[in-house]
Design a protein around this motif. Structure first.
Motif, mmCIF file in Angstrom:
data_model
loop_
_atom_site.group_PDB
_atom_site.id
_atom_site.type_symbol
_atom_site.label_atom_id
_atom_site.label_comp_id
_atom_site.label_asym_id
_atom_site.label_seq_id
_atom_site.Cartn_x
_atom_site.Cartn_y
_atom_site.Cartn_z
ATOM 1 N N MET A 1 52.256 46.214 50.898
ATOM 2 C CA MET A 1 52.291 45.927 49.470
ATOM 3 C C MET A 1 52.339 47.264 48.724
ATOM 4 S SD MET A 1 49.534 43.611 47.245
ATOM 5 C CE MET A 1 49.176 42.629 48.660
ATOM 6 N N ASP A 2 53.264 47.399 47.792
ATOM 7 C CA ASP A 2 53.336 48.645 47.035
ATOM 8 C C ASP A 2 52.231 48.682 45.973
ATOM 9 O OD1 ASP A 2 54.196 47.228 44.754
ATOM 10 O OD2 ASP A 2 56.299 47.734 45.067
ATOM 11 N N THR A 3 52.038 49.850 45.396
ATOM 12 C CA THR A 3 50.930 50.063 44.455
ATOM 13 C C THR A 3 51.024 49.137 43.250
ATOM 14 O OG1 THR A 3 50.762 52.354 45.180
ATOM 15 C CG2 THR A 3 49.725 51.800 43.081
ATOM 16 N N ASP A 4 52.204 49.011 42.670
ATOM 17 C CA ASP A 4 52.363 48.161 41.487
ATOM 18 C C ASP A 4 52.000 46.710 41.796
ATOM 19 O OD1 ASP A 4 53.361 47.946 38.650
ATOM 20 O OD2 ASP A 4 54.707 46.530 39.632
ATOM 21 N N THR A 5 52.515 46.191 42.893
ATOM 22 C CA THR A 5 52.216 44.813 43.290
ATOM 23 C C THR A 5 50.725 44.647 43.561
ATOM 24 O OG1 THR A 5 54.430 44.609 44.247
ATOM 25 C CG2 THR A 5 52.765 43.008 44.976
ATOM 26 N N LEU A 6 50.132 45.625 44.231
ATOM 27 C CA LEU A 6 48.714 45.547 44.586
ATOM 28 C C LEU A 6 47.821 45.513 43.349
ATOM 29 C CD1 LEU A 6 46.789 46.638 47.447
ATOM 30 C CD2 LEU A 6 46.101 47.799 45.380
ATOM 31 N N VAL A 7 48.057 46.381 42.371
ATOM 32 C CA VAL A 7 47.168 46.391 41.203
ATOM 33 C C VAL A 7 47.356 45.127 40.358
ATOM 34 C CG1 VAL A 7 46.808 48.887 41.166
ATOM 35 C CG2 VAL A 7 48.650 47.919 39.808
ATOM 36 N N HIS A 8 48.563 44.605 40.299
ATOM 37 C CA HIS A 8 48.744 43.315 39.615
ATOM 38 C C HIS A 8 47.987 42.205 40.360
ATOM 39 C CE1 HIS A 8 51.901 45.285 37.261
ATOM 40 N NE2 HIS A 8 51.761 44.271 36.418
ATOM 41 N N ARG A 9 48.049 42.232 41.676
ATOM 42 C CA ARG A 9 47.350 41.232 42.496
ATOM 43 C C ARG A 9 45.834 41.340 42.305
ATOM 44 N NH1 ARG A 9 47.583 36.358 44.229
ATOM 45 N NH2 ARG A 9 46.809 36.014 46.317
ATOM 46 N N TYR A 10 45.319 42.559 42.164
ATOM 47 C CA TYR A 10 43.892 42.804 41.912
ATOM 48 C C TYR A 10 43.419 41.953 40.722
ATOM 49 C CZ TYR A 10 39.812 45.503 40.300
ATOM 50 O OH TYR A 10 38.567 45.898 39.856
ATOM 51 N N TYR A 11 44.175 42.002 39.626
ATOM 52 C CA TYR A 11 43.779 41.258 38.421
ATOM 53 C C TYR A 11 44.014 39.760 38.585
ATOM 54 C CZ TYR A 11 42.965 45.731 36.365
ATOM 55 O OH TYR A 11 42.448 46.979 36.137
ATOM 56 N N GLU A 12 45.080 39.357 39.261
ATOM 57 C CA GLU A 12 45.317 37.934 39.510
ATOM 58 C C GLU A 12 44.148 37.318 40.271
ATOM 59 O OE1 GLU A 12 48.999 37.630 41.636
ATOM 60 O OE2 GLU A 12 50.140 38.563 40.016
ATOM 61 N N LEU A 13 43.715 37.984 41.336
ATOM 62 C CA LEU A 13 42.626 37.445 42.156
ATOM 63 C C LEU A 13 41.287 37.479 41.416
ATOM 64 C CD1 LEU A 13 43.660 38.968 45.588
ATOM 65 C CD2 LEU A 13 43.776 36.552 44.908
ATOM 66 N N ALA A 14 41.029 38.555 40.678
ATOM 67 C CA ALA A 14 39.788 38.641 39.904
ATOM 68 C C ALA A 14 39.713 37.518 38.880
ATOM 69 C CB ALA A 14 39.672 39.996 39.223
ATOM 70 N N ASN A 15 40.802 37.292 38.185
ATOM 71 C CA ASN A 15 40.800 36.266 37.147
ATOM 72 C C ASN A 15 40.810 34.856 37.711
ATOM 73 O OD1 ASN A 15 40.591 37.863 34.754
ATOM 74 N ND2 ASN A 15 42.625 38.618 35.226
ATOM 75 N N ALA A 16 41.204 34.703 38.966
ATOM 76 C CA ALA A 16 41.123 33.411 39.643
ATOM 77 C C ALA A 16 39.749 33.197 40.271
ATOM 78 C CB ALA A 16 42.206 33.313 40.720
ATOM 79 N N GLY A 17 38.934 34.261 40.299
ATOM 80 C CA GLY A 17 37.613 34.163 40.931
ATOM 81 C C GLY A 17 37.688 34.105 42.443
ATOM 82 N N ASP A 18 38.789 34.571 43.021
ATOM 83 C CA ASP A 18 38.968 34.567 44.474
ATOM 84 C C ASP A 18 38.470 35.907 45.025
ATOM 85 O OD1 ASP A 18 39.711 34.294 47.104
ATOM 86 O OD2 ASP A 18 41.755 33.622 46.662
ATOM 87 N N TRP A 19 37.158 36.059 45.053
ATOM 88 C CA TRP A 19 36.547 37.351 45.365
ATOM 89 C C TRP A 19 36.723 37.754 46.824
ATOM 90 C CZ3 TRP A 19 36.377 39.877 41.227
ATOM 91 C CH2 TRP A 19 36.094 39.238 40.019
ATOM 92 N N ASP A 20 36.813 36.809 47.720
ATOM 93 C CA ASP A 20 37.020 37.156 49.120
ATOM 94 C C ASP A 20 38.405 37.775 49.316
ATOM 95 O OD1 ASP A 20 35.669 37.210 51.645
ATOM 96 O OD2 ASP A 20 37.114 35.712 52.345
ATOM 97 N N ALA A 21 39.438 37.136 48.771
ATOM 98 C CA ALA A 21 40.798 37.693 48.856
ATOM 99 C C ALA A 21 40.888 39.001 48.071
ATOM 100 C CB ALA A 21 41.818 36.688 48.340
ATOM 101 N N TRP A 22 40.173 39.091 46.952
ATOM 102 C CA TRP A 22 40.126 40.315 46.148
ATOM 103 C C TRP A 22 39.565 41.457 46.991
ATOM 104 C CZ3 TRP A 22 35.907 43.206 44.350
ATOM 105 C CH2 TRP A 22 36.139 44.076 43.274
ATOM 106 N N CYS A 23 38.491 41.204 47.723
ATOM 107 C CA CYS A 23 37.907 42.239 48.583
ATOM 108 C C CYS A 23 38.883 42.678 49.671
ATOM 109 C CB CYS A 23 36.602 41.747 49.213
ATOM 110 S SG CYS A 23 35.225 41.656 48.050
ATOM 111 N N ASP A 24 39.725 41.766 50.140
ATOM 112 C CA ASP A 24 40.710 42.099 51.173
ATOM 113 C C ASP A 24 41.754 43.109 50.690
ATOM 114 O OD1 ASP A 24 39.475 40.479 53.053
ATOM 115 O OD2 ASP A 24 40.771 38.752 52.624
ATOM 116 N N LEU A 25 41.861 43.329 49.395
ATOM 117 C CA LEU A 25 42.778 44.339 48.872
ATOM 118 C C LEU A 25 42.283 45.757 49.155
ATOM 119 C CD1 LEU A 25 43.594 42.808 45.369
ATOM 120 C CD2 LEU A 25 45.002 42.703 47.442
#
Length: 124
Positions: free
Chosen positions: A1-25
């Motif tokens: 995953m490139d940096t841009d995709t990763l940081v966007h995903r960081y916020y998607e997962l945080a705002n979804a409350g998916d903390w386990d997948a968020w930690c996997d980043l």
């Protein structure tokens, strides 16, 4: 995953409350300098820390406003809005800094005024 995709995903997962997948980043040996929690070392330490997050906030959003990505580094300006189950609220502007290697966050730091979090932390 490139940096841009990763940081966007960081916020998607945080705002979804998916903390386990968020930690996997985060890389297994990631380091975090968190404004309120201090130094956090290791993905599994972070994962344990985040287990209590859903019980703390009835509502939580970290809405990105501006992304700056340069290779393996990124900075994101965002706004946090939250309310605890006890009714304490927080509104804060934040700057998050990311270092990314091989598609995972290896270093993270956030910067914000800590005063808006006083009621949430029971320090009011």
């Amino acid at each position: 995953m490139d940096t841009d995709t990763l940081v966007h995903r960081y916020y998607e997962l945080a705002n979804a409350g998916d903390w386990d997948a968020w930690c996997d980043l985060f890389a297994a040996d990631a380091a975090m300098d968190e404004q309120l929690a201090g130094r956090v070392e290791g993905r599994e330490t972070l994962r344990e820390m985040m287990k209590g997050f859903p019980e703390a906030y009835e509502r939580f959003a970290n809405v990105p406003r501006h992304f700056v990505v340069n290779g393996e580094q990124a900075a994101v300006i965002s706004h946090i809005s939250g309310r605890t189950f006890a009714g304490a609220t927080v509104e804060a502007d934040v700057c998050n800094y990311f270092q990314v290697v091989d598609g995972q966050i290896v270093y993270f730091a956030n910067y914000h005024d800590s005063a808006p979090f006083a009621a949430v932390l029971g320090k009011e």
